[in-house]
Write a protein that holds these residues in place. Structure first.
Motif, mmCIF file in Angstrom:
data_model
loop_
_atom_site.group_PDB
_atom_site.id
_atom_site.type_symbol
_atom_site.label_atom_id
_atom_site.label_comp_id
_atom_site.label_asym_id
_atom_site.label_seq_id
_atom_site.Cartn_x
_atom_site.Cartn_y
_atom_site.Cartn_z
ATOM 1 N N LEU A 49 50.613 -0.377 -2.415
ATOM 2 C CA LEU A 49 50.170 0.401 -3.156
ATOM 3 C C LEU A 49 51.028 1.578 -3.303
ATOM 4 O O LEU A 49 51.507 2.067 -4.359
ATOM 5 N N SER A 50 51.474 2.083 -2.068
ATOM 6 C CA SER A 50 52.031 3.476 -2.060
ATOM 7 C C SER A 50 53.507 3.288 -2.645
ATOM 8 O O SER A 50 54.195 4.197 -3.141
ATOM 9 N N GLU A 51 54.154 2.115 -2.228
ATOM 10 C CA GLU A 51 55.477 1.737 -2.898
ATOM 11 C C GLU A 51 55.913 1.933 -4.226
ATOM 12 O O GLU A 51 56.805 2.007 -4.522
ATOM 13 N N LYS A 86 46.999 -0.573 -7.826
ATOM 14 C CA LYS A 86 48.289 0.288 -7.916
ATOM 15 C C LYS A 86 48.285 1.344 -8.914
ATOM 16 O O LYS A 86 48.727 2.529 -8.843
ATOM 17 N N SER A 87 47.478 1.052 -10.170
ATOM 18 C CA SER A 87 47.336 2.089 -11.018
ATOM 19 C C SER A 87 46.444 3.222 -10.458
ATOM 20 O O SER A 87 46.567 4.418 -10.800
ATOM 21 N N LEU A 88 45.334 2.931 -9.838
ATOM 22 C CA LEU A 88 44.520 3.757 -9.039
ATOM 23 C C LEU A 88 45.256 4.644 -7.996
ATOM 24 O O LEU A 88 44.845 5.913 -8.006
ATOM 25 N N ALA A 89 46.357 4.057 -7.401
ATOM 26 C CA ALA A 89 46.806 4.726 -6.296
ATOM 27 C C ALA A 89 47.475 5.935 -6.876
ATOM 28 O O ALA A 89 47.627 6.933 -6.057
ATOM 29 N N SER A 90 48.101 6.027 -7.884
ATOM 30 C CA SER A 90 48.739 7.505 -8.585
ATOM 31 C C SER A 90 47.858 8.584 -8.623
ATOM 32 O O SER A 90 48.304 9.612 -8.599
ATOM 33 N N LEU A 141 57.039 3.492 7.198
ATOM 34 C CA LEU A 141 55.702 2.537 7.417
ATOM 35 C C LEU A 141 55.468 1.507 6.187
ATOM 36 O O LEU A 141 54.747 1.659 5.138
ATOM 37 N N THR A 142 56.300 0.476 6.107
ATOM 38 C CA THR A 142 56.271 -0.533 5.332
ATOM 39 C C THR A 142 55.481 -1.688 5.656
ATOM 40 O O THR A 142 54.792 -1.558 6.804
ATOM 41 N N PRO A 143 54.715 -2.445 4.695
ATOM 42 C CA PRO A 143 53.970 -3.554 5.365
ATOM 43 C C PRO A 143 54.532 -4.280 6.423
ATOM 44 O O PRO A 143 53.534 -4.439 7.307
#
Length: 394
Positions: A175-177, A103-107, A220-222
């Protein structure tokens, strides 16, 4: 402080209005990230803050200090020891990969057509607590050289945690959420095209899933991604399989290289070619690694590989041909020819009988070793317990 403007009371001190919030967020970030070099990390933090770039902050409190690397201080040594050169990048990091880390990496990485240098990738991942071994493995599997594409990189890390293709995409949506309400279509498309090509999926299969996603009314949610893959099930013939197999594929090439360096007599490691391995499909990679399992588990083995099926000799000829030629000490183009004709052998009796007494030799003992493989059964390495029981009862 100039003597012409002496300070007599706190009321003379002007504090910028944004300072308390900046200090508060900085303090929380430092507590979450636990950098081992606070000053260096702080410089990186405020440099990113002033430039409007993603901050090097963990999204959860880490229990061990985050390793911070200073390229300017270590100089050439940093390039030699921390960044690979001809060797794999090594680090003392042993953190387990987690969703919070991603999640941190996704930013920073979960953005379409975003690229990073290898050095930047190591820096970001180190600051987030992602082990360098995970980075090494993903760089090797993705064959990322000078430039590291953000979405493919984080997609492979997500696949370590959620190996099935559907679950990998659902995790990317999760992660995008953190920054979006759902997974943007460009991100889904880039991730699917990369993972699909890695799996040698036919283009029509990839396009079929993308078209189904593009036609979806819901974001496009899970849960939506689940429905997309269910409706596309008829065109999906191969998905990333179990977690253990994926981790084996990610780590084995690196493990074999280490075995080759430490055990030069291991023929499996000696002739394992990563370039050839990268051309195989996911299923072929699994099967070749099963053939090589003995040599990986037993680094001091002199052979270390065994065909699981007779067809493996042809399927993986570029590998087995080198190993077999090395074992027998012949060229790769050598052909074995059986010849039982004794007429040209000197010193034998005229009648051709090999009578030990006539030859003046004492009684000899002889052992004939025969390895039998039956057409109805796989070779021993691929036999299940049921196969062995059935063979014993024949």
């Amino acid at each position: 402080m100039s003597d012409t403007n002496p300070m007599y009371s706190a009321s003379q001190i002007t504090i910028p209005s944004t300072f308390p919030e900046i200090l508060k967020q900085y303090t929380k970030a430092a507590i979450r990230t636990q950098p081992d070099d606070l000053l260096l990390w702080s410089a990186q933090y405020f440099e990113a803050l002033s430039a409007g770039n993603p901050l090097p902050v963990s999204s959860r409190v880490v229990t061990q200090p985050t390793h911070v690397i200073d390229k300017t201080v270590k100089g050439a040594r940093y390039q030699e020891e921390e960044y690979r050169g001809d060797e794999l990048h090594q680090s003392k990091k042993t953190h387990t990969l987690s969703v919070e880390m991603l999640k941190s990496l996704a930013s920073q990485f979960l953005h379409p057509k975003t690229n990073f240098s290898v050095e930047e990738t190591y820096d970001v991942c180190n600051n987030l607590g992602i082990s360098s071994q995970h980075v090494n493995d993903v760089l090797a599997v993705g064959e990322f050289q000078e430039s590291v594409p953000g979405i493919p990189f984080i997609s492979l890390l997500a696949a370590v945690l959620k190996p099935r293709l559907t679950e990998t995409c659902k995790l990317l949506a999760q992660l995008s959420e953190a920054t979006e309400e759902s997974l943007p279509m460009p991100i889904f498309e880039e991730a699917l095209e990369f993972l699909g090509s890695l799996e040698k999926m036919p283009r029509n299969q990839i396009d079929g899933i993308i078209n189904t996603a593009a036609a979806a009314v819901s974001p496009l949610t899970p849960s939506t991604i689940d429905s997309i893959f269910e409706s596309s099930a008829s065109i999906i013939t191969e998905q990333l399989s179990s977690s253990e197999i994926l981790k084996e594929l990610l780590s084995s090439p690196s493990s074999i290289e280490a075995i080759r360096a430490a055990n030069p007599g291991n023929r499996t490691a000696r002739h394992f070619d990563k370039a050839y391995f990268s051309t195989l499909t996911f299923k072929e990679k699994q099967d070749l690694l099963r053939c090589c399992r003995s040599g990986i588990d037993n680094p001091d083995s002199s052979m270390g590989c065994y065909a699981m099926q007779p067809s493996d000799y042809d399927r993986f000829k570029p590998f087995f041909q080198k190993v077999i030629a090395d074992y027998h000490g012949v060229g790769e183009s050598a052909k074995h020819v059986n010849n039982w004709d004794l007429s040209s052998v000197e010193g034998l009796p005229s009648d051709g009988r090999l009578d030990l007494a006539a030859l003046g030799l004492p009684e000899l003992s002889m052992r004939v070793r025969v390895g039998r493989n039956l057409a109805d059964f796989p070779l021993p390495g691929a036999m299940t317990r049921d196969d062995r029981i059935l063979l014993e009862n024949k």
